[in-house]
Write a protein that holds these residues in place. Structure first.
Motif, PDB file in Angstrom:
ATOM      1  N   UNK A  11     -28.943  91.468  27.698  1.00 47.83           N
ATOM      2  CA  UNK A  11     -28.031  91.175  26.589  1.00 47.83           C
ATOM      3  C   UNK A  11     -26.583  91.264  27.048  1.00 47.83           C
ATOM      4  N   UNK A  12     -26.253  92.278  27.826  1.00 48.55           N
ATOM      5  CA  UNK A  12     -24.871  92.433  28.312  1.00 48.55           C
ATOM      6  C   UNK A  12     -24.460  91.277  29.209  1.00 48.55           C
ATOM      7  N   UNK A  13     -25.385  90.812  30.028  1.00 44.22           N
ATOM      8  CA  UNK A  13     -25.084  89.663  30.898  1.00 44.22           C
ATOM      9  C   UNK A  13     -24.743  88.434  30.061  1.00 44.22           C
ATOM     10  N   UNK A  14     -25.485  88.208  28.997  1.00 45.93           N
ATOM     11  CA  UNK A  14     -25.234  87.030  28.155  1.00 45.93           C
ATOM     12  C   UNK A  14     -23.929  87.162  27.374  1.00 45.93           C
ATOM     13  N   UNK A  15     -23.648  88.371  26.921  1.00 51.11           N
ATOM     14  CA  UNK A  15     -22.411  88.569  26.164  1.00 51.11           C
ATOM     15  C   UNK A  15     -21.179  88.334  27.026  1.00 51.11           C
ATOM     16  N   UNK A  16     -21.300  88.565  28.334  1.00 50.54           N
ATOM     17  CA  UNK A  16     -20.175  88.346  29.244  1.00 50.54           C
ATOM     18  C   UNK A  16     -20.058  86.896  29.697  1.00 50.54           C
ATOM     19  N   UNK A  17     -21.075  86.099  29.383  1.00 52.63           N
ATOM     20  CA  UNK A  17     -21.096  84.700  29.801  1.00 52.63           C
ATOM     21  C   UNK A  17     -20.343  83.851  28.780  1.00 52.63           C
ATOM     22  N   UNK A  18     -19.157  83.374  29.143  1.00 50.90           N
ATOM     23  CA  UNK A  18     -18.334  82.584  28.232  1.00 50.90           C
ATOM     24  C   UNK A  18     -18.988  81.283  27.832  1.00 50.90           C
ATOM     25  N   UNK A  19     -19.659  80.631  28.765  1.00 52.93           N
ATOM     26  CA  UNK A  19     -20.333  79.370  28.476  1.00 52.93           C
ATOM     27  C   UNK A  19     -21.421  79.568  27.443  1.00 52.93           C
ATOM     28  N   UNK A  20     -22.148  80.661  27.563  1.00 52.53           N
ATOM     29  CA  UNK A  20     -23.206  80.959  26.615  1.00 52.53           C
ATOM     30  C   UNK A  20     -22.633  81.180  25.224  1.00 52.53           C
ATOM     31  N   UNK A  21     -21.477  81.848  25.147  1.00 57.76           N
ATOM     32  CA  UNK A  21     -20.828  82.109  23.860  1.00 57.76           C
ATOM     33  C   UNK A  21     -20.439  80.792  23.183  1.00 57.76           C
ATOM     34  N   UNK A  22     -19.843  79.882  23.969  1.00 56.84           N
ATOM     35  CA  UNK A  22     -19.401  78.602  23.411  1.00 56.84           C
ATOM     36  C   UNK A  22     -20.591  77.769  22.949  1.00 56.84           C
ATOM     37  N   UNK A  23     -21.636  77.735  23.769  1.00 61.52           N
ATOM     38  CA  UNK A  23     -22.801  76.904  23.458  1.00 61.52           C
ATOM     39  C   UNK A  23     -23.560  77.401  22.240  1.00 61.52           C
ATOM     40  N   UNK A  24     -23.752  78.696  22.153  1.00 59.83           N
ATOM     41  CA  UNK A  24     -24.654  79.239  21.155  1.00 59.83           C
ATOM     42  C   UNK A  24     -23.979  79.722  19.880  1.00 59.83           C
ATOM     43  N   UNK A  25     -22.658  79.850  19.860  1.00 55.48           N
ATOM     44  CA  UNK A  25     -22.005  80.330  18.653  1.00 55.48           C
ATOM     45  C   UNK A  25     -20.897  79.409  18.184  1.00 55.48           C
ATOM     46  N   UNK A  26     -19.975  79.082  19.077  1.00 61.09           N
ATOM     47  CA  UNK A  26     -18.820  78.275  18.677  1.00 61.09           C
ATOM     48  C   UNK A  26     -19.235  76.844  18.307  1.00 61.09           C
ATOM     49  N   UNK A  27     -20.080  76.203  19.133  1.00 59.56           N
ATOM     50  CA  UNK A  27     -20.479  74.817  18.886  1.00 59.56           C
ATOM     51  C   UNK A  27     -21.240  74.628  17.564  1.00 59.56           C
ATOM     52  N   UNK A  28     -22.230  75.487  17.248  1.00 61.98           N
ATOM     53  CA  UNK A  28     -22.911  75.281  15.959  1.00 61.98           C
ATOM     54  C   UNK A  28     -21.994  75.429  14.750  1.00 61.98           C
TER      55      UNK A  28
END
Length: 404
Positions: A11-28
């Motif tokens: 979970x911590x690895x994903x939270x630090x991943x900016x691309x993951x944040x944009x793809x899974x939260x900002x885009x929707x």
């Protein structure tokens, strides 16, 4: 405890991943704003019948035909929705249809009203144009309802008259029969001219969903589906760098490792679901329904399904690029099948049945029901399907990873 440690690390690895944040939260959130605003007009938020302009040709006039036109088609229930234009001939009616002046047309044959009173089968001609099937269907339903109502009552009155003719004593026959038939005729006129129509414009007790509500739910379940690819890639990366193999040879039990990987994806997916709901509620005023516990339960069940699919993909695929390609195409196909791009009701029945393979279809259907207000028992099927599919995929993926 080690299982939770592994999960927290992922979970911590994903939270630090900016691309993951944009793809899974900002885009929707962005897509929800665009689609919900742009396509809100495609949803019946007013709860009324669509407006239609109907043309009609009346070959002969009688009391029943006048009742149909004035008290049914132009009655208080339908007058606001139906604009009625009368034409002298069928040719004039067809010209108006071709020019787009009316949406649909109806041709009543000679002696239509008197014919249906006598029980005769009177053929009505319904004219429609491509793209106006809904309007034609509405007019057809109203006409058929009126015809069936009158025909039924008329047949009943004739049957009673025949029975009374044979059953009433001869001396009193004329007296009783005349009075009874007058009463039946009066009731027939009342029922035939009744304002109770086959189609009425009224709400069913539930507010129709808005375009913003639909696409908030649709975009939410679609982007949560991307966790299947991202979760699988996390495991593939660790396998390719021998991190996973070292874990497998450590004293940590195989089930703890697999459980930790599964919980890592599950926790991040649930977090994404909750944050998305909160963000869309406060940013766009999306109403997610009055029962938060139902929403949480369907979200957890969907997260179980997505996390299980991630484990299965990781078990069968060994390259990150392959996971990206298959995951990208797979998510788009499932999103289309599940109704995230186009409402599922727009598809043929065969495709709607086939769409049951898409987990997002079950999640989206459950969320839309919750938005509209639903009982707990209606959520039993989608929750059961999502949880069982997720656990089955987890079991298959764990077996494949163990042998690798």
């Amino acid at each position: 405890m080690r299982m939770f440690t592994i999960a927290w690390k992922d979970v911590k690895i994903r939270l630090k991943d900016g691309k993951s944040f944009i793809t899974l939260l900002f885009m929707p959130i962005v897509l929800t704003a665009i689609l919900g605003s742009a396509l809100s007009g495609a949803f019946g938020e007013s709860g009324s019948l669509p407006e239609l302009t109907a043309g009609i040709v009346v070959s002969s006039e009688d009391q029943l035909t006048e009742q149909f036109l004035n008290e049914t088609l132009q009655g208080k229930e339908l007058k606001e929705s139906i604009t009625l234009n009368e034409f002298d001939t069928e040719a004039d009616l067809r010209k108006a249809l071709e020019k787009g002046k009316i949406d649909t047309g109806l041709v009543l044959p000679e002696g239509w009203g008197e014919g249906i009173l006598k029980g005769e089968k009177m053929q009505i001609k319904l004219l429609e144009v491509p793209g106006k099937e809904i309007q034609s269907s509405i007019l057809s339903t109203i006409t058929e309802s009126f015809t069936n109502r009158v025909t039924t009552v008329s047949a009943a009155s004739r049957t009673v008259a025949e029975e009374m003719t044979s059953a009433v004593p001869v001396s009193d026959q004329d007296i009783y029969l005349t009075g009874t038939m007058e009463d039946l005729t009066g009731k027939l006129s009342d029922i035939a001219g009744s304002e109770v129509n086959g189609v009425t414009s009224e709400k069913d007790g539930k507010e129709p969903l808005s375009g913003m509500q639909y696409y908030a739910a649709a975009m939410g379940v679609m982007f949560i589906l991307f966790n299947t690819t991202i979760g699988a890639k996390t495991i593939i990366q660790e396998r390719n760098t021998d991190t996973l193999s070292r874990l497998m040879t450590s004293p940590i039990h195989h089930l703890s490792i697999m459980g930790g990987k599964f919980l890592g994806t599950l926790s991040f997916t649930i977090l994404q679901f909750i944050v998305f709901i909160i963000a869309t509620h406060f940013l766009f005023g999306v109403d997610w329904g009055s029962n938060g516990w139902q929403l949480i339960l369907i979200g957890v069940a969907y997260s179980v399904s997505v996390s299980g699919l991630a484990m299965m993909i990781a078990g069968f695929i060994s390259e990150e690029k392959t996971a990206d390609s298959i995951g990208g195409i797979g998510v788009q196909v499932l999103a289309l099948l599940g109704g995230s791009m186009i409402p599922l009701a727009s598809f043929p029945n065969a495709i709607q049945q086939f769409a049951s393979i898409a987990p997002n279809k079950w999640a989206l259907g459950g969320i839309l029901d919750i938005m509209n207000g639903t009982a707990w028992n209606t959520l039993t099927l989608p929750i059961t399907v999502l949880v069982l599919s997720g656990l089955t995929a987890l079991w298959i993926g764990s077996l494949k990873l163990k042998h690798r």
